[in-house]
Design a protein around this motif. Structure first.
Motif, PDB file in Angstrom:
ATOM      1  N   LYS A  57     -56.893  21.183  48.959  1.00  0.00           N
ATOM      2  CA  LYS A  57     -57.878  20.503  48.113  1.00  0.00           C
ATOM      3  C   LYS A  57     -58.207  19.144  48.721  1.00  0.00           C
ATOM      4  O   LYS A  57     -57.315  18.431  49.181  1.00  0.00           O
ATOM      5  N   GLU A 109     -55.685  25.189  41.547  1.00  0.00           N
ATOM      6  CA  GLU A 109     -57.056  24.789  41.213  1.00  0.00           C
ATOM      7  C   GLU A 109     -57.122  24.164  39.821  1.00  0.00           C
ATOM      8  O   GLU A 109     -57.750  23.131  39.613  1.00  0.00           O
ATOM      9  N   SER A 110     -56.461  24.778  38.853  1.00  0.00           N
ATOM     10  CA  SER A 110     -56.461  24.254  37.481  1.00  0.00           C
ATOM     11  C   SER A 110     -55.779  22.894  37.403  1.00  0.00           C
ATOM     12  O   SER A 110     -56.276  21.974  36.734  1.00  0.00           O
ATOM     13  N   GLN A 113     -58.042  20.192  38.981  1.00  0.00           N
ATOM     14  CA  GLN A 113     -59.124  19.788  38.083  1.00  0.00           C
ATOM     15  C   GLN A 113     -58.601  18.907  36.949  1.00  0.00           C
ATOM     16  O   GLN A 113     -59.251  17.945  36.543  1.00  0.00           O
ATOM     17  N   ASP A 117     -59.672  15.064  36.149  1.00  0.00           N
ATOM     18  CA  ASP A 117     -60.133  14.655  34.821  1.00  0.00           C
ATOM     19  C   ASP A 117     -59.364  13.425  34.331  1.00  0.00           C
ATOM     20  O   ASP A 117     -59.951  12.512  33.748  1.00  0.00           O
TER      21      ASP A 117
END
Length: 135
Positions: A57, A109-110, A113, A117
């Motif tokens: 990432k 990925e979760s 994110q 946030d």
């Protein structure tokens, strides 16, 4: 105390080697570390796929996260990811190991994110009564 210093030196060296192996220069403003405490074989496999996907990432090397595992004979293996004082992801590992690789990649990925946030909220909310880690 000496064991902790040696362990920290090994972690920092591993981060530097991982950054060189991936062809990316580590960010001088922030050094993120991924710690994991897998206990079971499934936990090791999940952590391996999660960390591989996490390091792919962009900018993930700025964030320090911890992967924890709690195995249970009755409830199965519970794995969660912490970013600072927050639990950003919680996953129940399946009993079969065939889906662990995809689960680790999706979890990375979760979690990524969720971390982004949290960082967006920190930049938007300015409150003199709250410390940066209390958002």
């Amino acid at each position: 105390m000496i064991r902790i210093a040696r362990h920290l030196a090994c972690l920092l060296a591993a981060c530097a080697i991982a950054g060189q192996a991936s062809g990316r220069d580590p960010d001088p403003d922030g050094w993120g570390i991924v710690t994991s405490q897998p206990i079971t074989v499934a936990g090791h496999e999940f952590c391996r796929s999660f960390i591989t996907a996490w390091l792919d990432k962009p900018g993930s090397d700025r964030y320090t996260i911890a992967i924890r595992e709690r195995p249970s004979a009755r409830w199965g293996t519970l794995v969660w990811v912490e970013y600072g004082p927050r639990r950003v992801l919680q996953v129940q590992l399946p009993p079969t190991r065939t889906a662990l690789r995809a689960l680790g990649e999706n979890a990375a990925e979760s979690a990524y994110q969720a971390v982004l946030d949290i960082e967006r909220q920190r930049t938007l909310i300015l409150d003199a009564d709250l410390a940066p880690d209390e958002f």
